[in-house]
Design an enzyme around this catalytic site. Structure first.
Site, PDB file in Angstrom:
ATOM      1  N   HIS A 108       0.830  -1.246  -0.088  1.00 53.67           N
ATOM      2  CA  HIS A 108      -0.146  -0.059   0.068  1.00 53.67           C
ATOM      3  C   HIS A 108       0.723   1.252   0.156  1.00 53.67           C
ATOM      4  O   HIS A 108       1.528   1.501   1.088  1.00 53.67           O
ATOM      5  CB  HIS A 108      -1.148   0.018   1.386  1.00 53.67           C
ATOM      6  CG  HIS A 108      -1.878   0.895   1.349  1.00 53.67           C
ATOM      7  ND1 HIS A 108      -1.996   1.769   2.338  1.00 53.67           N
ATOM      8  CD2 HIS A 108      -2.712   1.472   0.474  1.00 53.67           C
ATOM      9  CE1 HIS A 108      -3.136   2.856   2.123  1.00 53.67           C
ATOM     10  NE2 HIS A 108      -3.536   2.553   1.034  1.00 53.67           N
ATOM     11  N   GLU A 128       0.906  -0.471  -4.803  1.00 53.66           N
ATOM     12  CA  GLU A 128      -0.256   0.332  -5.104  1.00 53.66           C
ATOM     13  C   GLU A 128       0.401   1.972  -4.761  1.00 53.66           C
ATOM     14  O   GLU A 128       1.128   2.189  -4.051  1.00 53.66           O
ATOM     15  CB  GLU A 128      -1.358   0.258  -3.897  1.00 53.66           C
ATOM     16  CG  GLU A 128      -2.558   0.907  -4.290  1.00 53.66           C
ATOM     17  CD  GLU A 128      -2.765   2.146  -3.333  1.00 53.66           C
ATOM     18  OE1 GLU A 128      -3.758   2.780  -3.501  1.00 53.66           O
ATOM     19  OE2 GLU A 128      -1.798   2.656  -2.598  1.00 53.66           O
ATOM     20  N   ASP A 132      -0.892   6.608  -5.733  1.00 54.98           N
ATOM     21  CA  ASP A 132      -2.025   7.408  -5.891  1.00 54.98           C
ATOM     22  C   ASP A 132      -1.612   8.378  -6.809  1.00 54.98           C
ATOM     23  O   ASP A 132      -0.349   8.954  -6.621  1.00 54.98           O
ATOM     24  CB  ASP A 132      -2.458   8.001  -4.650  1.00 54.98           C
ATOM     25  CG  ASP A 132      -2.723   7.065  -3.640  1.00 54.98           C
ATOM     26  OD1 ASP A 132      -4.169   6.572  -3.666  1.00 54.98           O
ATOM     27  OD2 ASP A 132      -2.061   6.801  -2.692  1.00 54.98           O
ATOM     28  N   HIS A 156      -0.925  10.858  -2.199  1.00 58.42           N
ATOM     29  CA  HIS A 156      -2.408  10.376  -1.782  1.00 58.42           C
ATOM     30  C   HIS A 156      -3.098  11.426  -1.374  1.00 58.42           C
ATOM     31  O   HIS A 156      -4.287  11.614  -1.831  1.00 58.42           O
ATOM     32  CB  HIS A 156      -1.974   9.491  -0.369  1.00 58.42           C
ATOM     33  CG  HIS A 156      -3.459   8.982   0.078  1.00 58.42           C
ATOM     34  ND1 HIS A 156      -4.057   9.692   1.108  1.00 58.42           N
ATOM     35  CD2 HIS A 156      -3.939   8.109  -0.063  1.00 58.42           C
ATOM     36  CE1 HIS A 156      -5.118   9.012   1.536  1.00 58.42           C
ATOM     37  NE2 HIS A 156      -5.193   8.090   0.789  1.00 58.42           N
ATOM     38  N   GLU A 209      -4.157   4.074  -8.509  1.00 58.22           N
ATOM     39  CA  GLU A 209      -5.281   4.578  -8.142  1.00 58.22           C
ATOM     40  C   GLU A 209      -5.347   6.208  -8.676  1.00 58.22           C
ATOM     41  O   GLU A 209      -4.576   7.205  -8.447  1.00 58.22           O
ATOM     42  CB  GLU A 209      -5.439   4.801  -6.473  1.00 58.22           C
ATOM     43  CG  GLU A 209      -7.025   5.326  -6.089  1.00 58.22           C
ATOM     44  CD  GLU A 209      -7.256   5.551  -4.671  1.00 58.22           C
ATOM     45  OE1 GLU A 209      -8.006   6.269  -4.203  1.00 58.22           O
ATOM     46  OE2 GLU A 209      -6.690   4.816  -3.822  1.00 58.22           O
TER      47      GLU A 209
END
Length: 296
Positions: free
Chosen positions: A46, A73, A75, A88, A156
């Site tokens: 993450h 992962e 952002d 993020h 994301e």
């Protein structure tokens, strides 16, 4: 990537990828992206291995690689001058020294700063002095690091309503960095968002890209979500075996069984619980803890 290249990639992607994107070609649709390993859930780092290194930095990617974690992962957001960066929060305040460098520019939104200004920031000291000077990476830098380490990406689109056209621009950047080829689309890339319209747009622009919706729609709504996404990715507190089975009972937009990737699981007990419920993947700040607990 320069601003000129970013704009060119974004505006040209529909033409340059016309034979490959817009709709899923039979060759791509026939390939199943395997996100499971011997029945154990895949483990995703993450924001990189963010329990051990500052989130969404190249250091966090490298730490995940050292831990033997294949999937990371991140952002993605857009700067004032149109560059894609990995961050993020929609504000830079929590994870950088932006308040010190630019004290008069509250609330320090990502979209209010140029890429050059963001490149000046220290994105590591807040986490540990050992990471002092770590930078906010551009998406281009992030993709190159992942390519170098041979890892895979769960990307994301963060708050896409703030950045009109970011789906098209992101696909253009991915293409420029070699992430639109058969190998990457088969088993190395997933694009997800909390925004259903953004997921729909991504699929419309490139039907070969695997997509995920962040959230837990009602079971009665899953059929409608299956029309534009391949995964339902809920918070771990929403995961039950019945819910996972309901998701698995549908085929996603690319014709494969829908999957469940759950977040953010940081302890062994919770990891074993969601694994027993049948999730396909677990997103964690401490991916090694989850891997050791589940055999992922």
């Amino acid at each position: 990537m320069s601003m000129r290249r970013a704009v060119a990639a974004a505006t040209g992607v529909l033409l340059g990828m016309s034979a490959l994107t817009l709709t899923a070609s039979p060759a791509y649709a026939a390939d199943s992206q395997d996100t499971t390993s011997d029945g154990a859930p895949v483990v995703v780092a993450h924001r990189g291995a963010s329990g051990y290194a500052p989130e969404n930095t190249l250091a966090a990617v490298r730490k995940a690689d050292k831990l033997g974690i294949d999937w990371v992962e991140n952002d993605v957001q857009r700067t004032k001058d149109g560059e894609l960066v990995v961050m993020h929060d929609t504000t830079l305040a929590r994870t950088t020294n932006v308040e010190k460098l630019y004290p008069d520019r509250s609330p320090w939104n990502v979209s209010d700063f140029t890429a050059k200004e963001i490149a000046r920031l220290d994105a590591g000291s807040w986490f540990s002095d050992a990471y002092a000077g770590e930078k906010v990476p551009t998406l281009e830098q992030y993709l190159r690091q992942i390519n170098k380490s041979g890892q895979k990406l769960l990307l994301e689109l963060k708050s896409p309503q703030l950045y009109p056209g970011i789906e098209l621009q992101t696909l253009g950047e991915l293409r420029s960095e070699g992430w639109a080829d058969r190998a990457h689309l088969k088993d190395k890339l997933i694009i997800q968002s909390f925004d259903a319209n953004s997921v729909k747009t991504t699929h419309t622009l490139n039907g070969s890209v695997k997509t995920g919706f962040l959230g837990n729609p009602k079971v009665s709504e899953l059929a409608s979500y299956a029309k534009f996404t391949d995964q339902i990715n809920p918070t771990h507190s929403a995961v039950t075996k019945d819910y996972v089975d309901a998701v698995h009972s549908h085929k996603g937009v690319r014709g494969e069984r829908m999957e469940v990737l759950t977040w953010t699981v940081n302890d062994a007990s919770t990891a074993r619980t969601v694994a027993k419920a049948g999730v396909d993947g677990i997103i964690s700040n401490f991916p090694d803890v989850v891997r050791d607990a589940t055999g992922g």
